[in-house]
Scaffold this motif. Sequence first.
Motif, mmCIF file in Angstrom:
data_model
loop_
_atom_site.group_PDB
_atom_site.id
_atom_site.type_symbol
_atom_site.label_atom_id
_atom_site.label_comp_id
_atom_site.label_asym_id
_atom_site.label_seq_id
_atom_site.Cartn_x
_atom_site.Cartn_y
_atom_site.Cartn_z
ATOM 1 N N LEU A 136 0.827 -1.203 0.000
ATOM 2 C CA LEU A 136 0.000 0.000 0.000
ATOM 3 C C LEU A 136 0.863 1.255 0.000
ATOM 4 O O LEU A 136 0.539 2.253 -0.668
ATOM 5 C CB LEU A 136 -0.931 0.011 1.212
ATOM 6 N N GLY A 137 1.973 1.202 0.711
ATOM 7 C CA GLY A 137 2.882 2.337 0.741
ATOM 8 C C GLY A 137 3.495 2.590 -0.622
ATOM 9 O O GLY A 137 3.664 3.748 -1.039
ATOM 10 N N TYR A 138 3.819 1.519 -1.355
ATOM 11 C CA TYR A 138 4.371 1.681 -2.698
ATOM 12 C C TYR A 138 3.314 2.201 -3.671
ATOM 13 O O TYR A 138 3.628 2.958 -4.600
ATOM 14 C CB TYR A 138 4.959 0.361 -3.201
ATOM 15 N N PHE A 139 2.061 1.796 -3.463
ATOM 16 C CA PHE A 139 0.980 2.332 -4.292
ATOM 17 C C PHE A 139 0.887 3.853 -4.113
ATOM 18 O O PHE A 139 0.783 4.599 -5.101
ATOM 19 C CB PHE A 139 -0.350 1.686 -3.910
ATOM 20 N N LYS A 140 0.927 4.317 -2.881
ATOM 21 C CA LYS A 140 0.858 5.746 -2.609
ATOM 22 C C LYS A 140 2.049 6.477 -3.218
ATOM 23 O O LYS A 140 1.895 7.566 -3.799
ATOM 24 C CB LYS A 140 0.821 5.986 -1.100
ATOM 25 N N ARG A 141 3.229 5.882 -3.108
ATOM 26 C CA ARG A 141 4.421 6.527 -3.671
ATOM 27 C C ARG A 141 4.324 6.624 -5.186
ATOM 28 O O ARG A 141 4.695 7.651 -5.780
ATOM 29 C CB ARG A 141 5.679 5.748 -3.276
ATOM 30 N N GLY A 142 3.816 5.559 -5.821
ATOM 31 C CA GLY A 142 3.654 5.584 -7.265
ATOM 32 C C GLY A 142 2.686 6.668 -7.710
ATOM 33 O O GLY A 142 2.930 7.379 -8.691
#
Length: 213
Positions: A118-124
Motif C-alpha cells: 500500500l505504501g508503494y501504491f501511494k508513492r507511485g
Amino acid sequence: MQDLALYFPGILLAYTAFLLAIASPGPNILAVIGTSMSVGRASGIALALGVASGSFTWALLTVFGLSAILAAYASALLVIKIFGGTYLLWLAYKSFKSAASSHDIEAKELSGERHRPLGYFKRGYIIQMTNPKAALAWIAIISIGLQDGAPLSVGIAIVVGTFVMSIAIHVLYALAFSTPVMVRIYSRSRRVIQGVLGTFFALAGLRLLTSRS
C-alpha cells in the motif's frame, strides 16, 4: 456510438501514442522495474498500480480541462494542437537521441525506506501526480484525439482506454522485468525500439501540426 465511430481514427491514434510512450522505460517505469527486482513483485505491482492511477487522474484533468477551454474558446483548439504537435516532435528528438546513445537503462529501487505494498501504491501515485512532464504528455495525447467539434465522449473513450492499457502495461513491466534476464533482453533491442518511437512521434507531431480539424 455514432460519435465514437466518427472520431475513431483520432482515438486510435491517441491510443497508439500512449502505448508507444510507455513502451520506452522512463523514470517511473524504471522505478517499477527496480522495485520488482530489489523488493519483490508484489511491491513492484503496487507501485505500478499507483503510477497507473496517477496517469488516469492526469488524463481526467486534461480531458475536462481542455473540454472546458474549447467550450469557452473554440479557437483554442489550434493553440492546443500546435502545443501538442511541438511536444510530440520534442519526444521524437529525445527518442532519436536515446537511440544514438550507448547508455543503457538503469533500473534502481526507489530511495528511502521500504514499505508495504500500500505504501508503494501511494508513492507511485504521488510520483506520477508531481511529475510536470505527465501533464504535458497528456495534453499532447488528448489533443491528438480531439478534433473540431468532438464531443466529451471522445475524450472519455481515450481516458478509459488508456487507463486499461496503463494498468496492463505497468503491471506487465513489474512481472516481466522482475528478473535481470529480461532487463538484458530489453537492453539489446533498446536502440531499435527508441528509433521506432522517434519515427512515430515525429509523424504524429507533424500530422497534428498540419491537421485542419
